[in-house]
Enzyme design. Structure first.
Site, PDB file in Angstrom:
ATOM      1  N   GLU A   1      55.866  55.896  63.954  1.00 10.25           N
ATOM      2  CA  GLU A   1      55.105  56.511  62.875  1.00 10.25           C
ATOM      3  C   GLU A   1      54.910  58.009  63.106  1.00 10.25           C
ATOM      4  O   GLU A   1      54.924  58.805  62.169  1.00 10.25           O
ATOM      5  CB  GLU A   1      53.741  55.825  62.731  1.00 10.25           C
ATOM      6  CG  GLU A   1      53.805  54.407  62.161  1.00 10.25           C
ATOM      7  CD  GLU A   1      54.196  53.335  63.169  1.00 10.25           C
ATOM      8  OE1 GLU A   1      54.306  53.653  64.365  1.00 10.25           O
ATOM      9  OE2 GLU A   1      54.386  52.171  62.767  1.00 10.25           O
TER      10      GLU A   1
ATOM     11  N   LYS B   1      65.974  35.364  67.990  1.00 13.96           N
ATOM     12  CA  LYS B   1      64.775  35.162  67.190  1.00 13.96           C
ATOM     13  C   LYS B   1      64.929  33.896  66.349  1.00 13.96           C
ATOM     14  O   LYS B   1      65.989  33.666  65.771  1.00 13.96           O
ATOM     15  CB  LYS B   1      64.600  36.371  66.270  1.00 13.96           C
ATOM     16  CG  LYS B   1      63.212  36.933  66.248  1.00 13.96           C
ATOM     17  CD  LYS B   1      63.149  38.285  65.602  1.00 13.96           C
ATOM     18  CE  LYS B   1      61.736  38.526  65.147  1.00 13.96           C
ATOM     19  NZ  LYS B   1      61.530  39.906  64.729  1.00 13.96           N
TER      20      LYS B   1
ATOM     21  N   ARG C   1      48.424  55.772  63.984  1.00 14.77           N
ATOM     22  CA  ARG C   1      49.255  56.269  65.089  1.00 14.77           C
ATOM     23  C   ARG C   1      49.619  57.748  64.930  1.00 14.77           C
ATOM     24  O   ARG C   1      49.857  58.451  65.902  1.00 14.77           O
ATOM     25  CB  ARG C   1      50.568  55.484  65.122  1.00 14.77           C
ATOM     26  CG  ARG C   1      50.568  54.251  65.939  1.00 14.77           C
ATOM     27  CD  ARG C   1      50.595  54.602  67.425  1.00 14.77           C
ATOM     28  NE  ARG C   1      50.130  53.491  68.214  1.00 14.77           N
ATOM     29  CZ  ARG C   1      50.902  52.477  68.588  1.00 14.77           C
ATOM     30  NH1 ARG C   1      52.168  52.463  68.282  1.00 14.77           N
ATOM     31  NH2 ARG C   1      50.390  51.493  69.278  1.00 14.77           N
TER      32      ARG C   1
END
Ligand SMILES: Cc1ncc(C[n+]2csc(CCOP(=O)(O)OP(=O)(O)O)c2C)c(N)n1
Length: 657
Positions: A372, A287, A400
């Site tokens: 979640e 990243k 969610r």
């Protein structure tokens, strides 16, 4: 060909096709510089896109997108995809009002085959594309590009489960950079880490390519020897060893692959393209790759506001105390003397503020990954055992876990404390991220308490209230950023929060403006504008969307004869609807106007600009009040007779693009 001219000549993926390996490497470098310069000016997701420069180039060079289907997970890492698909010149407008989106959007480009913003959807969506192709008798490739963080989401695993079993041709490209926003967590992350340390997969022309091409892959049943040979050719593990998780599930596993070697990636994908059945390509990336500050601290440079492209220095704007700071500081205070408090985040320790709680109480803070649903049911289990779980989840991501809130928490009266950050319009992330549905989706659930603070002082009081409340679930929803500066002249009343009790901030006879959360600042501002016209409004801070303070609201409606509600959420089914229902149920037939967000998905842009567009402004509240007061009594009773309370000036006055 100079470096500069190379990027400028890429107007579609077709322009990549003739480039050789060296040119592709130069292009990658140019893209990194351009991307960083653009994001430095606009803010946005930097490190995720820097990590997939070579991967994106390789996929667009090898596959014929959009004929071949490339489905991106989340889409926050797709800036390079935008650059390569005709949107290079528009990149400086990314996430700006009227500019291109920070995520993929079907409406934006034929190359954006499927939109997202929330994680873990790509494999399921790709399965849909793959089966549609199969029904049609098509031949195109279908790929899902998913990060190791997004792979922790239940939905991704459901997709994998189905894809592996179905056996259709689908390629999952796993972009493994070991990071979610923070460090990736969970057993799967640990497993991927073990795979990472294996020798890098090398695809050489005369070994693996020839073997794969020559094998009866897909369709027919492979004999044992052929299976062994193929495995030897397609991944590092000892050929006979079948303990590889993805292989055991039914995927052909290829990896780990160096995600920054563009030539090797092109080579690899040109062969993967020919494979049949479910394939998982494990690509290792870094990243922030190539930009030292972003590479060194990808957590900070995951998504950020404007910064200096030279040294990464982030421009900090002076602002007050943030809501999430008040939340976590108060939580820390309470948790000091209460060891039953457990905090849960779904991969957002920084954004929710829980990082600070984790520092003090590492054993009582759980990052469960982008999960979640699990976070909420995990909290329910803890609550059933007498613990005091706090589920700190952004308003938009809690969508969610809707069934878990109803089925696991509320139905069982379990005292889970929900803290919903980023409620209301969030700005630059746009439609996928606005936290505007929570009041509507929560208030219809029995047993739950739903509240929203008008400022950070009230946030502190509500956090304490929520932690002390044990009769059932409670949700506090609060906006991004810091407290509004509410007028000093008004006595803002006592801070103590009493269940279901509103506070009357200003008492006037002409119109009742009943607001919640961020709507209170707008209401107070409208009231001061009305004062100049000699109109005296009552301003009520409802505090609770559920249970409503029926006594205070009914009395104000009866006294003023006109009601305006203000909320930074959808008017359909939201706080204003709750007030309307209360009035109707009690036979109070006064004209009501609900001001909030219209029945439309709102675009990205600065919050004040978006609010202006939809009429969620003090000017609109004041104007609406003037109009209501200007109406003759006959027209009022006409409205009442027809039950027509619900004209929404916010909808009438605004056109949402
Ligand atoms: C359902 C959901 N929860 C939380 C988020 C917030 N979020 C955006 S990107 C991200 C990390 C994704 O990690 P990964 O898939 O590995 O991609 P990377 O950024 O590392 O490239 C998270 C948690 C989200 N988008 N969707």
């Amino acid at each position: 060909m100079s470096k500069e001219s190379l990027l400028e000549r890429i107007n579609s993926p077709a322009d990549l096709k003739p480039l050789n390996a060296e040119q592709l490497r130069s292009l990658a470098e140019e893209i990194r510089v351009y991307l960083t310069e653009c994001v430095a000016r606009t803010g946005g997701h930097l490190a995720p896109s820097l990590g997939v420069v070579e991967l994106t180039i390789a996929l667009h060079k090898v596959y014929d997108i959009p004929k071949d289907k490339l489905i991106w997970d989340v889409g926050h890492q797709a800036y390079v995809h935008k650059i390569l698909t005709g949107r290079r010149a528009q990149l400086p407008s990314i996430r700006q009002h009227g500019g291109i989106s920070g995520f993929l959007r079907i409406e934006e480009s034929p190359y954006d085959l499927y939109g997202a913003g929330h994680a873990s959807t790509s494999i399921s969506a790709a399965m849909g594309f793959a089966k549609a192709r199969d029904f049609r008798g098509g031949q195109e490739s279908v790929l899902a590009l998913i990060g190791d963080g997004a792979l922790t989401g239940g939905l991704a695993l459901e997709g994998m489960n189905n894809a592996a079993d179905d056996g259709t041709n689908i390629t999952v490209v796993l972009n493994d950079n070991e990071m979610s926003i923070a460090e990736n967590v969970g057993a799967l992350a640990t497993y991927l880490a073990k795979l990472r340390v294996q020798p890098m997969y090398q695809f050489t022309e005369h070994t693996a390519k020839a073997m794969i091409a020559g094998l009866p892959i897909g369709g027919g049943i492979l004999n044992k020897a052929a299976q062994g040979a193929k495995r030897a050719a397609t991944h590092f593990a000892t050929p006979q060893h079948t303990g590889l998780l993805f292989e055991e599930m039914g995927f052909q596993y290829i990896g780990p692959v160096d995600g920054h070697n563009v030539e090797a990636l092109c080579n690899l994908f040109s062969h993967v393209k020919k494979l049949k059945g479910p394939v998982l390509v494990h690509v290792l990336t870094r990243k922030g790759k190539g930009i030292p500050y972003a590479e060194a601290d990808s957590r900070t440079y995951h998504g950020l506001s404007t910064f200096s492209p030279d040294d990464g220095k982030i421009e900090t704007k002076a602002s007050g105390v943030a809501y999430n700071t008040v939340f976590v500081d108060t939580l820390n205070d309470v948790a000091e003397t209460d060891d039953k408090i457990i905090a849960i985040t779904a991969a957002m320790p920084d954004g929710t503020g829980l990082k600070k709680f984790a520092k003090l109480h590492p054993e009582r803070c759980f990052d469960v990954g982008i999960a979640e649903q699990h976070a909420v049911t995990f909290a329910a289990g803890l609550a059933a055992e007498g613990y005091k779980p706090v589920a700190a989840i952004y308003s938009t991501f809690l969508q969610r876990a809707y069934d878990q809130i109803i089925h696991d928490v509320a139905l069982q009266h379990l005292p889970v404390r929900f803290f919903l950050d980023r409620a209301g319009l969030v700005g630059d992330d746009g439609g996928t991220h606005h936290g505007v549905f929570d009041l509507a989706y929560l208030r219809c659930i029995p047993n739950i308490v739903v509240m929203s603070p008008k400022d950070t002082d009230e946030m502190r009081a509500m956090t304490r209230f929520a932690m002390a409340y044990s009769a059932g679930p409670v949700a506090v929803r609060y906006p991004r950023g810091s407290s509004p500066q509410l007028p000093q002249a008004i006595d803002l009343g006592e801070r103590e929060i009493v269940l279901g009790r509103a506070e009357t901030l200003i008492d006037g006879p002409d119109v009742a403006i009943i607001a919640i959360g961020a709507g209170v600042e707008i209401a107070l501002d409208a009231e001061s504008q009305l004062c100049k016209d000699d109109i005296r409004a009552t301003v009520i801070n409802a505090r609770f969307c559920k249970p409503l303070d029926s006594e205070t609201i009914l009395a104000a409606a009866r006294k003023c004869g006109r009601v305006i509600t203000v909320e930074d959420g959808q008017v359909q089914g939201g706080f204003g609807s709750a007030v309307l229902e209360l009035l109707a149920d009690n036979g109070v037939t006064v004209p009501v106007r609900r001001i909030g967000l219209p029945d439309a998905f709102i675009e990205h842009g600065p919050v004040p600009v978006l609010r202006d567009e939809v009429g969620l402004t003090s000017q609109n509240v004041a104007q609406t009040a003037r109009e209501l007061i200007g109406e003759r009594p006959q027209s009022r009773s006409h409205n009442a007779r027809n039950g027509n309370y619900a004209e929404t000036p916010s909808q009438e006055l605004s056109a949402v693009k």
